[in-house]
Design a protein around this motif. Sequence first.
Motif, PDB file in Angstrom:
ATOM      1  N   LEU A  11       0.825  -1.203   0.000  1.00 22.54           N
ATOM      2  CA  LEU A  11       0.000   0.000   0.000  1.00 22.54           C
ATOM      3  C   LEU A  11       0.863   1.258   0.000  1.00 22.54           C
ATOM      4  O   LEU A  11       0.525   2.253  -0.657  1.00 22.54           O
ATOM      5  CB  LEU A  11      -0.925  -0.027   1.215  1.00 22.54           C
ATOM      6  N   VAL A  12       2.001   1.210   0.726  1.00 21.80           N
ATOM      7  CA  VAL A  12       2.928   2.348   0.715  1.00 21.80           C
ATOM      8  C   VAL A  12       3.422   2.608  -0.704  1.00 21.80           C
ATOM      9  O   VAL A  12       3.472   3.756  -1.170  1.00 21.80           O
ATOM     10  CB  VAL A  12       4.106   2.083   1.676  1.00 21.80           C
ATOM     11  N   LEU A  13       3.761   1.515  -1.406  1.00 23.83           N
ATOM     12  CA  LEU A  13       4.220   1.650  -2.798  1.00 23.83           C
ATOM     13  C   LEU A  13       3.134   2.307  -3.660  1.00 23.83           C
ATOM     14  O   LEU A  13       3.407   3.215  -4.453  1.00 23.83           O
ATOM     15  CB  LEU A  13       4.568   0.271  -3.334  1.00 23.83           C
TER      16      LEU A  13
ATOM     17  N   GLU B   3      13.281 -12.126   3.314  1.00 27.54           N
ATOM     18  CA  GLU B   3      13.747 -11.610   2.023  1.00 27.54           C
ATOM     19  C   GLU B   3      12.642 -10.853   1.304  1.00 27.54           C
ATOM     20  O   GLU B   3      12.905  -9.895   0.569  1.00 27.54           O
ATOM     21  CB  GLU B   3      14.280 -12.755   1.160  1.00 27.54           C
ATOM     22  N   LEU B   4      11.383 -11.249   1.548  1.00 31.82           N
ATOM     23  CA  LEU B   4      10.260 -10.510   0.942  1.00 31.82           C
ATOM     24  C   LEU B   4      10.232  -9.075   1.447  1.00 31.82           C
ATOM     25  O   LEU B   4      10.081  -8.134   0.658  1.00 31.82           O
ATOM     26  CB  LEU B   4       8.957 -11.224   1.284  1.00 31.82           C
ATOM     27  N   TYR B   5      10.435  -8.910   2.778  1.00 32.14           N
ATOM     28  CA  TYR B   5      10.411  -7.552   3.329  1.00 32.14           C
ATOM     29  C   TYR B   5      11.589  -6.732   2.828  1.00 32.14           C
ATOM     30  O   TYR B   5      11.439  -5.539   2.540  1.00 32.14           O
ATOM     31  CB  TYR B   5      10.407  -7.611   4.856  1.00 32.14           C
ATOM     32  N   VAL B   6      12.772  -7.384   2.703  1.00 33.25           N
ATOM     33  CA  VAL B   6      13.939  -6.655   2.200  1.00 33.25           C
ATOM     34  C   VAL B   6      13.677  -6.163   0.783  1.00 33.25           C
ATOM     35  O   VAL B   6      13.949  -5.001   0.441  1.00 33.25           O
ATOM     36  CB  VAL B   6      15.186  -7.561   2.246  1.00 33.25           C
ATOM     37  N   ILE B  12      10.402   0.176  -2.391  1.00 34.20           N
ATOM     38  CA  ILE B  12       9.898   1.469  -1.911  1.00 34.20           C
ATOM     39  C   ILE B  12      10.990   2.525  -2.033  1.00 34.20           C
ATOM     40  O   ILE B  12      10.740   3.651  -2.494  1.00 34.20           O
ATOM     41  CB  ILE B  12       9.399   1.322  -0.460  1.00 34.20           C
ATOM     42  N   ALA B  13      12.245   2.161  -1.663  1.00 37.95           N
ATOM     43  CA  ALA B  13      13.346   3.108  -1.783  1.00 37.95           C
ATOM     44  C   ALA B  13      13.554   3.498  -3.245  1.00 37.95           C
ATOM     45  O   ALA B  13      13.735   4.686  -3.568  1.00 37.95           O
ATOM     46  CB  ALA B  13      14.620   2.498  -1.205  1.00 37.95           C
ATOM     47  N   GLY B  14      13.503   2.512  -4.150  1.00 33.86           N
ATOM     48  CA  GLY B  14      13.684   2.803  -5.568  1.00 33.86           C
ATOM     49  C   GLY B  14      12.610   3.712  -6.111  1.00 33.86           C
ATOM     50  O   GLY B  14      12.888   4.622  -6.905  1.00 33.86           O
ATOM     51  N   SER B  15      11.350   3.510  -5.670  1.00 33.50           N
ATOM     52  CA  SER B  15      10.283   4.367  -6.197  1.00 33.50           C
ATOM     53  C   SER B  15      10.390   5.770  -5.623  1.00 33.50           C
ATOM     54  O   SER B  15      10.112   6.755  -6.325  1.00 33.50           O
ATOM     55  CB  SER B  15       8.923   3.759  -5.897  1.00 33.50           C
ATOM     56  N   LEU B  16      10.832   5.908  -4.337  1.00 39.21           N
ATOM     57  CA  LEU B  16      11.035   7.253  -3.792  1.00 39.21           C
ATOM     58  C   LEU B  16      12.115   7.989  -4.581  1.00 39.21           C
ATOM     59  O   LEU B  16      11.955   9.170  -4.931  1.00 39.21           O
ATOM     60  CB  LEU B  16      11.429   7.166  -2.315  1.00 39.21           C
ATOM     61  N   ILE B  19      10.789   9.149  -8.039  1.00 37.74           N
ATOM     62  CA  ILE B  19       9.923  10.318  -8.172  1.00 37.74           C
ATOM     63  C   ILE B  19      10.563  11.579  -7.617  1.00 37.74           C
ATOM     64  O   ILE B  19      10.064  12.660  -7.856  1.00 37.74           O
ATOM     65  CB  ILE B  19       8.545  10.104  -7.521  1.00 37.74           C
ATOM     66  N   GLU B  20      11.679  11.487  -6.875  1.00 39.93           N
ATOM     67  CA  GLU B  20      12.236  12.709  -6.299  1.00 39.93           C
ATOM     68  C   GLU B  20      13.519  13.179  -6.973  1.00 39.93           C
ATOM     69  O   GLU B  20      13.884  14.350  -6.824  1.00 39.93           O
ATOM     70  CB  GLU B  20      12.507  12.522  -4.802  1.00 39.93           C
ATOM     71  N   VAL B  21      14.223  12.305  -7.710  1.00 36.57           N
ATOM     72  CA  VAL B  21      15.504  12.719  -8.270  1.00 36.57           C
ATOM     73  C   VAL B  21      15.264  13.709  -9.413  1.00 36.57           C
ATOM     74  O   VAL B  21      14.229  13.679 -10.083  1.00 36.57           O
ATOM     75  CB  VAL B  21      16.307  11.488  -8.720  1.00 36.57           C
ATOM     76  N   LYS B  22      16.222  14.639  -9.607  1.00 38.28           N
ATOM     77  CA  LYS B  22      16.017  15.685 -10.610  1.00 38.28           C
ATOM     78  C   LYS B  22      16.357  15.224 -12.015  1.00 38.28           C
ATOM     79  O   LYS B  22      15.783  15.720 -12.980  1.00 38.28           O
ATOM     80  CB  LYS B  22      16.899  16.896 -10.265  1.00 38.28           C
ATOM     81  N   ASN B  23      17.294  14.287 -12.127  1.00 40.54           N
ATOM     82  CA  ASN B  23      17.737  13.837 -13.448  1.00 40.54           C
ATOM     83  C   ASN B  23      16.768  12.780 -13.968  1.00 40.54           C
ATOM     84  O   ASN B  23      16.515  11.780 -13.314  1.00 40.54           O
ATOM     85  CB  ASN B  23      19.142  13.251 -13.300  1.00 40.54           C
TER      86      ASN B  23
END
Lengths: 117, 181
Positions: A11-13, B3-6, B12-16, B19-23
């Motif tokens: 959901l966060v994604l 491993e699923l949570y990792v 989530i880190a990749g999607s953040l 959407i936030e990087v300028k390049n």
Amino acid sequence: MDAYLPYILCLVLFCIGIYAVISKRNIIKIIIGVIIAEYAVNLFLILVAYRAGGRSPIFSSTQEILPEAMVDPLPHALVLTSIVIGLATTAFLIALAVRLYGKYGTFDISRMRELRG
Amino acid sequence: MIELYVLLGLMIAGSLIAIEVKNLLSAVIAVGVVGLGLSIVFLLLKAPDVALTQIVVEIVAVILLIRATLNRDIAMKYCGRRPFGAIMGILFTGFVFVIALITFKDGLNLFGAPLMTVSQFYPQNAIEGTGAMNVVSAIILDYRAYDTLGEATVLFTAVVGVLTVMRSPGKKKEEDLQDSK
């Protein structure tokens, strides 16, 4: 709460994708938000179908596999269709973005609004 | 299932970052990280067919995005903040999050215990009914073949739409002008 944790991360994604669609001004960033939200929905359906300790829904000719030990195969089939349709809509969005860039010379939607008429 | 949570955290880190990087090129590459992580998650969740499709689709999507961003405003020009839009985005996203959490509590099955009310028909009858060892291919090619036909229709419509949009305009008009002269 632990039983719901994968759903909450998914959901966060989805919320990250929605946020990008609402608040970004660059068209490519909006398309990226749509792609991320679509990935999250596909992932959610596959998460719902998972059975703890289950096997993939493929029978074998050499060993006995019970149907009760398999994960749910129906969401897998539907998500396969959904992924391909998602690629088609993404390709159409990218084509629209490229045409808009050719017309206005920018990816910024607020600047496109200023240039109009 | 650590491993699923990792992997979900990586996505989530990749999607953040995306959407936030300028390049823009970096953003597209971060989307590629999210999609390939998603295909590994599908493998962990015992969905190999979906994982294969996801790899192919992700590579094609990244190629299309790179084609769209190459040589065009690679470094985004900084053109002022839009605080109102960001605040409204955060408010709406939080609203969606809370509503979805409430809905999770009500009706969703626990993770690892699928409902299997309708779909237990498919693994029990796939071999007798269709002869296919892979239940997923038995569903998409036999039980729900009309879905696959509809998918092919959507793909064809999208190809027609892309060709219509990308067609270079103006050529026919020039010919018409020369004809009228």
